[in-house]
Design an enzyme around this catalytic site. Structure first.
Site, PDB file in Angstrom:
ATOM      1  N   LYS A   8       0.840  -1.197   0.000  1.00 49.14           N
ATOM      2  CA  LYS A   8       0.000   0.000   0.000  1.00 49.14           C
ATOM      3  C   LYS A   8       0.882   1.256   0.000  1.00 49.14           C
ATOM      4  O   LYS A   8       2.076   1.194   0.258  1.00 49.14           O
ATOM      5  CB  LYS A   8      -0.896  -0.002   1.240  1.00 49.14           C
ATOM      6  CG  LYS A   8      -0.110  -0.033   2.555  1.00 49.14           C
ATOM      7  CD  LYS A   8      -1.013  -0.051   3.755  1.00 49.14           C
ATOM      8  CE  LYS A   8      -0.181  -0.084   5.042  1.00 49.14           C
ATOM      9  NZ  LYS A   8      -1.016   0.140   6.239  1.00 49.14           N
ATOM     10  N   ARG A  15     -10.458  -0.231  15.449  1.00 53.79           N
ATOM     11  CA  ARG A  15     -10.319   0.449  14.163  1.00 53.79           C
ATOM     12  C   ARG A  15     -11.185  -0.317  13.178  1.00 53.79           C
ATOM     13  O   ARG A  15     -12.394  -0.384  13.348  1.00 53.79           O
ATOM     14  CB  ARG A  15      -8.832   0.496  13.762  1.00 53.79           C
ATOM     15  CG  ARG A  15      -8.498   1.547  12.724  1.00 53.79           C
ATOM     16  CD  ARG A  15      -7.014   1.667  12.450  1.00 53.79           C
ATOM     17  NE  ARG A  15      -6.452   0.470  11.834  1.00 53.79           N
ATOM     18  CZ  ARG A  15      -5.218   0.379  11.361  1.00 53.79           C
ATOM     19  NH1 ARG A  15      -4.403   1.419  11.467  1.00 53.79           N
ATOM     20  NH2 ARG A  15      -4.786  -0.726  10.811  1.00 53.79           N
ATOM     21  N   HIS A  63      -5.918  -7.291  13.123  1.00 54.93           N
ATOM     22  CA  HIS A  63      -4.680  -6.514  13.137  1.00 54.93           C
ATOM     23  C   HIS A  63      -4.308  -6.177  14.576  1.00 54.93           C
ATOM     24  O   HIS A  63      -5.179  -5.873  15.399  1.00 54.93           O
ATOM     25  CB  HIS A  63      -4.858  -5.229  12.323  1.00 54.93           C
ATOM     26  CG  HIS A  63      -3.580  -4.524  12.007  1.00 54.93           C
ATOM     27  ND1 HIS A  63      -2.542  -5.133  11.349  1.00 54.93           N
ATOM     28  CD2 HIS A  63      -3.160  -3.250  12.236  1.00 54.93           C
ATOM     29  CE1 HIS A  63      -1.547  -4.280  11.185  1.00 54.93           C
ATOM     30  NE2 HIS A  63      -1.897  -3.122  11.725  1.00 54.93           N
ATOM     31  N   ARG A  83       1.848 -10.885   7.261  1.00 52.73           N
ATOM     32  CA  ARG A  83       1.694  -9.699   6.426  1.00 52.73           C
ATOM     33  C   ARG A  83       2.817  -8.688   6.689  1.00 52.73           C
ATOM     34  O   ARG A  83       2.611  -7.691   7.378  1.00 52.73           O
ATOM     35  CB  ARG A  83       0.348  -9.023   6.680  1.00 52.73           C
ATOM     36  CG  ARG A  83      -0.879  -9.895   6.492  1.00 52.73           C
ATOM     37  CD  ARG A  83      -2.163  -9.056   6.549  1.00 52.73           C
ATOM     38  NE  ARG A  83      -2.215  -8.175   7.691  1.00 52.73           N
ATOM     39  CZ  ARG A  83      -2.801  -8.465   8.851  1.00 52.73           C
ATOM     40  NH1 ARG A  83      -3.389  -9.647   9.029  1.00 52.73           N
ATOM     41  NH2 ARG A  83      -2.816  -7.587   9.828  1.00 52.73           N
ATOM     42  N   TYR A 106      14.139  31.117   5.800  1.00 51.14           N
ATOM     43  CA  TYR A 106      13.027  31.844   6.406  1.00 51.14           C
ATOM     44  C   TYR A 106      13.170  31.959   7.918  1.00 51.14           C
ATOM     45  O   TYR A 106      13.468  30.985   8.604  1.00 51.14           O
ATOM     46  CB  TYR A 106      11.708  31.143   6.100  1.00 51.14           C
ATOM     47  CG  TYR A 106      11.256  31.240   4.664  1.00 51.14           C
ATOM     48  CD1 TYR A 106      11.066  32.465   4.044  1.00 51.14           C
ATOM     49  CD2 TYR A 106      11.011  30.087   3.927  1.00 51.14           C
ATOM     50  CE1 TYR A 106      10.641  32.548   2.727  1.00 51.14           C
ATOM     51  CE2 TYR A 106      10.582  30.139   2.613  1.00 51.14           C
ATOM     52  CZ  TYR A 106      10.403  31.376   2.009  1.00 51.14           C
ATOM     53  OH  TYR A 106       9.983  31.449   0.706  1.00 51.14           O
ATOM     54  N   CYS A 125      12.408  24.571   3.461  1.00 42.28           N
ATOM     55  CA  CYS A 125      11.439  25.262   2.619  1.00 42.28           C
ATOM     56  C   CYS A 125      10.676  24.259   1.751  1.00 42.28           C
ATOM     57  O   CYS A 125      10.907  23.055   1.827  1.00 42.28           O
ATOM     58  CB  CYS A 125      12.149  26.283   1.740  1.00 42.28           C
ATOM     59  SG  CYS A 125      13.234  27.406   2.663  1.00 42.28           S
ATOM     60  N   ASP A 181      10.878  23.623  -1.412  1.00 46.08           N
ATOM     61  CA  ASP A 181      11.649  22.952  -2.456  1.00 46.08           C
ATOM     62  C   ASP A 181      13.130  22.817  -2.136  1.00 46.08           C
ATOM     63  O   ASP A 181      13.887  22.325  -2.971  1.00 46.08           O
ATOM     64  CB  ASP A 181      11.545  23.744  -3.769  1.00 46.08           C
ATOM     65  CG  ASP A 181      10.116  24.134  -4.084  1.00 46.08           C
ATOM     66  OD1 ASP A 181       9.308  23.237  -4.319  1.00 46.08           O
ATOM     67  OD2 ASP A 181       9.823  25.347  -4.059  1.00 46.08           O
TER      68      ASP A 181
END
Length: 375
Positions: A38, A136, A168, A226, A269, A316, A318
């Protein structure tokens, strides 16, 4: 080392994944293996990783959503695939038509699967999920009998086949946690209820063991295990060590700009880092849009010029900066954010520890504009 024409890349060693699966299989002799691929195979690349897992001997694959399983089918993968989160609106007709196994943890879900199978004139393969204490997904103990009975009714109609019973574990990564024994006892009770009702049999696989349970809980292995994070070489129980697993991903970049700046220069920044001397700064073209957590500001380390360097100033969108002092640094030089540690670079576990998170988040956050390169 040669670089592609990209500012960064995530190098994925498929041989490491194969080796990790062999190690995990040695801990669960006699059990089948369903590898969780996943979330783009935990950020490593869905289709290439899935193929490597099957080549390594895994018999099944697991995805969170039907669309992930359909992508595997579109790539020509024919192995059994289980999709286990079935929200309203999932393309169940396509799942049934492509022989994707589906999880049902409620009467509503098993009814929807049966309806889709009837419309398609097919029989859906279903794993019934019991909530054994994680609160869950899955049917709670009070609802489990009703789910089993409804599934058996659909089986009699020919719309579903019950091929799995599963749950699980919530705390398998916490050694000695009492909830583990309680969940296994609840799972055994759920299995007994299902088997007495006629939902068992040698063709029905029972599974609850995740990566941590495979490595530390022999009693949790049942018919099928799993592995998830451990398949990618990252320890599911880091406080107990790495278990001999080998990390498969190395995240690397090239210095985009190197320059000398005077003492007292504020960096990035907010000027959260200020140079205390004349120094060389290097710009690394990766940022939080690529999965480098903004929280890594002034915390996480990278390998550059043969030494560890801490991120200097705010991460930042990028890019981020490093301070290398008077060491040589030039545009195009390699920076390794994390890898297997064999070159002295940080590992994903070290990044996770420094940022107060888990390795799962470190690797799955690596964004789509960072190409995956396989060997």
């Amino acid at each position: 080392m040669s670089f592609p024409m990209t500012p960064a890349e995530a190098r994925v060693d498929l041989s490491a994944i194969r080796e990790n699966l062999a190690l995990l299989a040695s801990h669960a002799p006699g059990a089948g293996m369903m590898v969780a691929v996943k979330a783009d195979a935990y950020g490593h690349g869905l289709v290439p990783v899935a193929r490597a897992c099957l080549e390594a001997g895994a018999g099944r694959l697991g995805t969170a959503y039907v669309r992930e399983a359909l992508e595997l089918r579109a790539a020509g993968i024919t192995a059994p695939i289980l999709a286990w989160i079935i929200p309203p609106g999932e393309p169940l007709d396509q799942a049934v038509g492509h022989d994707i196994e589906l999880s049902a943890g409620s009467v509503t879900t098993v009814d929807a699967i049966a309806d889709a199978a009837a419309d398609a004139g097919e029989t859906a393969r279903v794993h019934l999920k019991a909530d054994t204490g994680m609160s869950r997904g899955g049917a709670a103990a009070a609802d489990w009998s009703a789910l089993v009975e409804r599934a058996l009714r659909h089986r009699a109609e020919g719309t579903i086949e019950i091929v799995g019973l599963w749950s699980h574990l919530a705390c398998a990564d916490i050694p000695g946690d009492p909830s583990v024994a309680a969940q296994l006892a609840a799972f055994d009770e759920a299995l007994l209820v299902a088997e007495k009702a006629g939902a068992g049999g040698s063709h029905v696989v029972r599974h609850i063991a995740n990566s941590a349970a495979i490595l530390t809980l022999p009693q949790a292995r049942y018919d099928l295990v799993r592995p998830g994070i451990a398949a990618f070489g990252l320890s599911p129980v880091p406080q107990l060590g790495d278990f001999g697993l080998r990390p498969a991903m190395t995240l690397a970049a090239r210095i985009a700009l190197a320059k000398r700046v005077p003492a007292g220069s504020g960096v990035s920044y907010g000027h959260l880092y200020i140079t205390d001397r004349e120094t060389t700064l290097g710009l690394v073209p990766l940022g939080y849009a690529d999965g480098v957590l903004r929280h890594a500001t002034n915390l996480a380390e990278v390998l550059a010029g043969g030494r560890r360097r801490r991120i200097a100033g705010r991460v930042c969108m990028d890019q981020f900066m490093i301070d290398v002092g008077d060491d040589p640094l030039a545009e195009g030089d390699e920076v390794i954010l994390f890898g297997d540690g064999s070159r002295g670079e940080p590992t994903a576990q070290e990044w996770a520890d420094s940022l107060g998170t888990i390795t799962h988040e470190i690797v799955t956050r690596i964004g789509s504009r960072v190409p995956r390169v396989y060997r």
